[in-house]
Design a protein around this motif. Sequence first.
Motif, PDB file in Angstrom:
ATOM      1  N   LYS A  49      37.732  42.452  38.825  1.00 45.99           N
ATOM      2  CA  LYS A  49      37.752  42.367  40.239  1.00 45.99           C
ATOM      3  C   LYS A  49      37.752  43.461  41.224  1.00 45.99           C
ATOM      4  CE  LYS A  49      38.883  37.574  39.639  1.00 45.99           C
ATOM      5  NZ  LYS A  49      40.194  36.737  39.861  1.00 45.99           N
ATOM      6  N   GLY A  50      37.189  44.494  40.543  1.00 46.12           N
ATOM      7  CA  GLY A  50      37.205  46.158  41.103  1.00 46.12           C
ATOM      8  C   GLY A  50      38.440  46.918  40.965  1.00 46.12           C
ATOM      9  N   ASP A  69      40.636  55.825  40.742  1.00 44.92           N
ATOM     10  CA  ASP A  69      42.147  55.455  40.367  1.00 44.92           C
ATOM     11  C   ASP A  69      43.242  56.594  40.900  1.00 44.92           C
ATOM     12  OD1 ASP A  69      41.884  57.823  38.745  1.00 44.92           O
ATOM     13  OD2 ASP A  69      42.566  56.438  36.864  1.00 44.92           O
ATOM     14  N   GLY A  70      42.667  57.547  41.547  1.00 41.67           N
ATOM     15  CA  GLY A  70      43.574  58.767  41.992  1.00 41.67           C
ATOM     16  C   GLY A  70      44.011  59.715  41.298  1.00 41.67           C
TER      17      GLY A  70
END
Length: 176
Positions: A49-50, A69-70
């Motif tokens: 879901k992303g 994801d940073g």
Amino acid sequence: PVTHVSWNDADAYCRYYHKRLPTEAEWEYASRGGKDNFIYPWGNELENKGVLQANYYQGLFPYKNTSKDGFITTAPVMTYAPNGYGLYDMAGNVWEWCNDWFDYNYYKKEIELNPKGPTQSYNPLNPYQPEKVVRGGSFLCNDEYCSGYRNSRRMGSTPDTGLNHTGFRCVKNLND
């Protein structure tokens, strides 16, 4: 995660603490987390879901890492949800050393349940250098390049190699 650790150093660390590196079969069993026939430790979809499930290269490899994801390189341990056995980071982040020698053809042979691995290394792409198995993929893997974070993905690397995307985890026998 600890990185830049060669197989030789990881093995020495494990022995010092009366532990060992997992066999390749143990590593894959642990990675699957009790879920048979799934592509990844969490299921069959790369994202849920992303939501990213592991630290891997997002974007067009090697040109543009979007860092959705940073993280450009490693993520802190336990950033992502554990698998069915409560183990974190079994996919992505860093490749993990296994005890086994890497044999390119090993799984084409008939093997017993929980095999101890081949007795010598064989890689037709690097026939003159012995290699140990690494599993789990890293922050440099993506589906356009290596899909290293799949449960079944395996690679070899020389035991004296320590890279910024290679680490390890220790295991201990129940009776020790």
